[in-house]
Design an enzyme around this catalytic site. Structure first.
Site, short mmCIF file in Angstrom:
data_model
loop_
_atom_site.label_atom_id
_atom_site.label_comp_id
_atom_site.label_asym_id
_atom_site.label_seq_id
_atom_site.Cartn_x
_atom_site.Cartn_y
_atom_site.Cartn_z
N CYS A 1 59.87 13.69 83.96
CA CYS A 1 60.12 12.55 83.08
C CYS A 1 59.08 12.48 81.95
O CYS A 1 57.88 12.56 82.21
CB CYS A 1 60.10 11.27 83.90
N ASP B 1 0.57 -3.74 104.90
CA ASP B 1 -0.11 -2.53 104.42
C ASP B 1 -0.05 -1.45 105.49
O ASP B 1 0.18 -1.73 106.66
CB ASP B 1 -1.58 -2.85 104.11
ZN ZN Z 1 59.88 8.24 84.61
#
Ligand code: ZN
Length: 495
Positions: free
Chosen positions: A75, A308
């Site tokens: 896509c 200390d």
């Molecule tokens: Zn898509």
């Protein structure tokens, strides 16, 4: 638009974009975006504007319609991330990562890192739909790819990970997605349009891949004209892939109290210009076994005050807190914690711990709360430098009458290299001397003071920098031989 053109347009669109992205851009109901592709296709058939129905309705079954929507390549909007067949592999990567590490977690929060290229393809698809569908688009405000991806992953995670998903979950699961073929040349090209000069991180190795930040790509996109964008994005695309999965447990905190019986052990590693001065430290003796037991990557050690190197920490011990970074274990029962204590205490006779407890983040601040106000008790072995006069002996015996004596303490000479020069007011709440029956010059001093009082300096006066000093009170020169902290009065770990 006639039917032939509509069919042509649809063919082109369905070749470039997945059905979810078509839906997103053509502003169909958001809820349909979350259905599976067959249902979306069916929905398209029913609700598409009339001119598109010719394209889809020609198919008399969903399968045929799906076939008609079949694209070549991935896509050109979501880079395949929103396609159903991409989602299950994401879960598999997460489950595999979890099985490699033995994290103990009840809640988790997923975080998704999507390829930055989506910005460019997002712009490309916006322009595509605005141009090609200007006749039907009333408004154009597609739902964000990341939002849709999150929503699509939600039910898959719930089914695949048998723990509670929670925005404040203790285990952060970061899924990094990549789109490999557009990672280098494509992004370099886009990035070159950016007006801002590249900022190089000097720490970066020279031959490391360049990074294209979201800000840089967005800024570069402003200078991309339509034909450049069209040319850049009209390429065959393979689907995105999972780059990696990172797991990170939020901090686990362990509180407790320690005693120190050595006068040669520093509280924290003693390093001078990167070089270790003493073999170990209280911090390391305590933290290393705890870090190991919880399977943490690293830790931060903090305490309520410090002593200390030559001062012992006796009595009920000093409160400490360990912040464990990316711990695999987050809970330990009393037996396990006792076992860890035994392990720490078995290392040597210099350090011991007790009252180990896993504490909540909100409880941690109690360690530092009221640090200035709380009282500390000390015992010190002191001596008169010269044989004491009867007057000094009598003053020594009267010390117990003193209450809440205010001292003015200039920053001691021995800490001036790391603390700013200042005069601070501190209180000695109570004081008492016990004479040594064998040696008239030696006495034991028991005192309770406000936190932050420099006790050694109170005894010998630090060349007049602490007033009054014990010497002032006794009208004699005195010095301190040994000092022990007897108690740090703080309720810790919290109940
Ligand atoms: Zn898509």
């Amino acid at each position: 638009m006639n039917n032939t053109d509509a069919v042509k347009r649809w063919e082109e669109t369905s070749n470039k974009f997945c059905v979810r992205c078509v839906l997103r851009h053509l502003c169909f109901d958001w809820i349909w975006v979350l259905r599976n592709e067959s249902e979306i296709t069916e929905h398209l058939k029913e609700t598409f504007p009339e001119f598109l129905q010719h394209a889809v309705a020609g198919a008399d079954s969903i399968d045929n319609a799906n076939h008609q929507l079949k694209r070549q390549g991935s896509c050109h909007c979501c880079l395949g991330i929103l396609e159903s067949n991409f989602l299950q592999p994401c879960l598999k990567h997460i489950v595999d990562a979890l099985s490699k590490e033995s994290y103990q977690f009840a809640t988790y929060q997923p975080q998704y890192f999507l390829p930055v290229q989506l910005q460019v393809f997002g712009l490309y698809s916006m322009k595509y739909f605005e141009e090609k569908y200007s006749d039907v688009l009333k408004k154009h405000n597609p739902t964000d790819v990341k939002e849709v991806f999150k929503a699509l992953m939600e039910p898959i995670l719930i089914e695949g990970i048998n723990q509670e998903r929670d925005p404040n979950g203790v285990l952060e699961i970061s899924l990094h997605l990549k789109h490999v073929s557009t990672e280098t040349n494509f992004l370099t090209h886009v990035s070159s349009k950016c007006n801002e000069k590249k900022t190089f991180n000097r720490k970066r190795p020279k031959n490391d891949e360049p990074t294209f930040t979201l800000a840089r790509i967005r800024s570069a996109m402003l200078n991309l004209n339509d034909s450049e964008l069209e040319k850049l994005c009209s390429i065959d695309l393979e689907p995105s892939v999972v780059g990696n999965v990172q797991l990170f447990h939020t901090a686990v905190f362990v509180g407790g109290r320690y005693n120190k019986y050595s006068r040669e052990l520093p509280q924290t590693p003693w390093l001078v210009e990167g070089e270790r001065k003493l073999v170990s430290s209280v911090q390391e003796y305590i933290s290393t076994p705890i870090q190991k037991a919880f399977g943490a990557d690293s830790y931060n050690f903090s305490t309520s005050g410090r002593e200390d190197v030559d001062v012992r920490m006796l009595g009920n011990g000093r409160p400490f807190l360990i912040e464990l970074i990316n711990a695999r274990q987050s809970k330990m029962d009393a037996t396990q914690l006792t076992e860890i204590s035994h392990q720490i205490n078995g290392q040597n006779n210099d350090v011991s711990v007790h009252s180990l407890k896993v504490v909540s983040k909100s409880d941690c601040k109690k360690l530092k709360e009221g640090e200035e106000e709380k009282t500390k008790s000390y015992s010190a072995v002191c001596c008169f430098i010269y044989p004491p006069s009867p007057d000094s002996i009598s003053k020594l015996e009267d010390l117990s009458k003193i209450t809440n004596l205010e001292l003015k303490q200039k920053t001691p000479i021995r800490v001036l290299h790391r603390r700013p020069l200042a005069t601070r007011s501190r209180y000695v709440h109570a004081i008492k001397a016990e004479r040594n029956s064998n040696d008239s010059r030696v006495f034991k001093l028991l005192l309770s003071t406000q936190a932050g009082t420099y006790v050694k300096e109170f005894v010998h006066g630090d060349f007049g920098r602490t007033t009054p000093s014990l010497g002032d009170l006794l009208s004699a020169e005195v010095d301190i031989i040994d000092l022990d902290v007897e108690s740090v009065n703080l309720q810790w770990p919290p109940t």
